[in-house]
Scaffold this motif. Structure first.
Motif, short mmCIF file in Angstrom:
data_model
loop_
_atom_site.label_atom_id
_atom_site.label_comp_id
_atom_site.label_asym_id
_atom_site.label_seq_id
_atom_site.Cartn_x
_atom_site.Cartn_y
_atom_site.Cartn_z
N GLY A 229 -1.55 -15.72 -5.18
CA GLY A 229 -0.23 -15.89 -4.61
C GLY A 229 0.77 -14.83 -5.01
N GLN A 230 0.28 -13.69 -5.45
CA GLN A 230 1.15 -12.58 -5.85
C GLN A 230 0.86 -11.37 -4.97
OE1 GLN A 230 0.47 -11.91 -9.99
NE2 GLN A 230 1.42 -13.82 -10.61
N PRO A 231 1.70 -11.13 -3.97
CA PRO A 231 1.42 -10.02 -3.06
C PRO A 231 1.69 -8.64 -3.67
CG PRO A 231 3.42 -11.14 -2.42
CD PRO A 231 2.82 -11.93 -3.54
N VAL A 232 2.14 -8.57 -4.91
CA VAL A 232 2.28 -7.29 -5.60
C VAL A 232 1.60 -7.36 -6.97
CG1 VAL A 232 4.35 -6.47 -4.45
CG2 VAL A 232 4.57 -7.90 -6.46
N GLY A 233 0.61 -8.23 -7.11
CA GLY A 233 -0.09 -8.39 -8.38
C GLY A 233 -0.97 -7.20 -8.72
N LYS A 234 -1.66 -7.29 -9.84
CA LYS A 234 -2.48 -6.18 -10.31
C LYS A 234 -3.69 -5.92 -9.42
CE LYS A 234 -1.18 -6.71 -15.11
NZ LYS A 234 -1.61 -7.03 -16.46
N ARG A 235 -4.17 -6.95 -8.73
CA ARG A 235 -5.36 -6.78 -7.89
C ARG A 235 -5.05 -6.10 -6.57
NH1 ARG A 235 -8.33 -12.31 -7.39
NH2 ARG A 235 -9.81 -10.94 -6.37
N VAL A 236 -3.79 -6.09 -6.16
CA VAL A 236 -3.40 -5.51 -4.86
C VAL A 236 -3.53 -4.00 -4.92
CG1 VAL A 236 -1.53 -5.25 -3.21
CG2 VAL A 236 -1.87 -7.43 -4.35
N LYS A 237 -4.21 -3.44 -3.91
CA LYS A 237 -4.41 -1.99 -3.85
C LYS A 237 -3.72 -1.37 -2.64
CE LYS A 237 -8.82 -2.25 -6.26
NZ LYS A 237 -8.60 -3.60 -6.74
N GLY A 238 -3.06 -2.19 -1.82
CA GLY A 238 -2.36 -1.65 -0.67
C GLY A 238 -2.07 -2.72 0.37
N TYR A 239 -1.18 -2.38 1.28
CA TYR A 239 -0.81 -3.25 2.38
C TYR A 239 -1.35 -2.69 3.68
CZ TYR A 239 2.70 -5.67 -0.52
OH TYR A 239 3.34 -6.40 -1.47
N ARG A 240 -1.41 -3.53 4.67
CA ARG A 240 -1.75 -3.11 6.02
C ARG A 240 -0.61 -3.53 6.93
NH1 ARG A 240 -7.99 -4.22 6.21
NH2 ARG A 240 -8.58 -3.01 4.39
N THR A 241 -0.50 -2.89 8.08
CA THR A 241 0.58 -3.19 9.01
C THR A 241 0.03 -3.53 10.39
OG1 THR A 241 0.83 -0.88 9.68
CG2 THR A 241 2.20 -1.63 7.86
N THR A 242 0.81 -4.30 11.12
CA THR A 242 0.55 -4.58 12.53
C THR A 242 1.88 -4.48 13.26
OG1 THR A 242 0.92 -6.95 12.28
CG2 THR A 242 -1.35 -6.17 12.03
N GLY A 243 1.84 -4.63 14.56
CA GLY A 243 3.08 -4.67 15.34
C GLY A 243 3.82 -5.97 15.10
#
Length: 188
Positions: A159-173
């Motif tokens: 539940g942490q969208p900026v936690g240590k496991r996060v390596k990047g975001y993706r985008t859509t329209g």
């Protein structure tokens, strides 16, 4: 999810997931917390609760904004075979994973009322308002960039969208998924 597709959850929805339960548990804890006179008296407790509400809302709304911005700036386009998780599923998963923390926070807020009446509840409600403000900030950024931010569900599993496991975001329209920018439910 063939051909290397990933399951993606909306960043703003993950942030917003805790806002409603924290708000209502904080309101309930405040109502219960007004009942005992406490060690300091109700008036001091209520004023301390009001100050804690403002401080918690501001801290939660402002913490880690640079990190969100950095991941958003480096976001890549979602792939053709990526699976976009529904808003309701994201909310349910977050609330199930955090139900014991929510219960513990509520019990601490009610228990603190015996020392400082009605002070713990507003702190809990302030954290909920802070999460809502952060999701609104993310929504403004998504509208400005005309791109919704998504994170892999296995990376944001806690539940942490900026936690240590996060390596990047993706985008859509902006039309993708069932939530508008900021994570609110899309009206049909």
């Amino acid at each position: 999810m063939g051909r290397g597709g990933q399951s993606l959850a909306r960043v703003a929805v993950v942030v917003r997931a805790g806002a409603v339960p924290l708000w209502w548990l904080g309101v309930l804890a405040t109502g219960i917390g007004v009942l005992p006179p406490g060690l300091t008296g109700r008036r001091i407790g209520v004023w301390a609760g009001a100050a804690l509400f403002v401080v918690c809302a501001a801290v939660v709304a402002l913490v880690r904004r640079r990190r969100y911005s950095a991941w958003a700036d480096g976001a890549t386009r979602a792939g053709k075979f990526d699976f976009l998780q529904d808003r309701a599923v994201t909310l349910r998963n977050w609330r199930r994973a955090h139900r014991w923390w929510l219960l513990a926070g509520f019990l601490v807020a009610v228990g603190s009322s015996f020392a400082l009446p009605a002070a713990g509840g507003p702190a809990l409600a302030g954290a909920g308002v802070g999460l809502w403000l952060k999701s609104a900030w993310l929504g403004r950024r998504e509208r400005r960039d005309e791109a919704l931010l998504w994170v892999r569900t296995d990376w944001a599993g806690s539940g942490q969208p900026v936690g240590k496991r996060v390596k990047g975001y993706r985008t859509t329209g902006l039309g993708a998924g069932d939530a508008v920018p900021g994570g609110a439910r899309r009206r049909r």
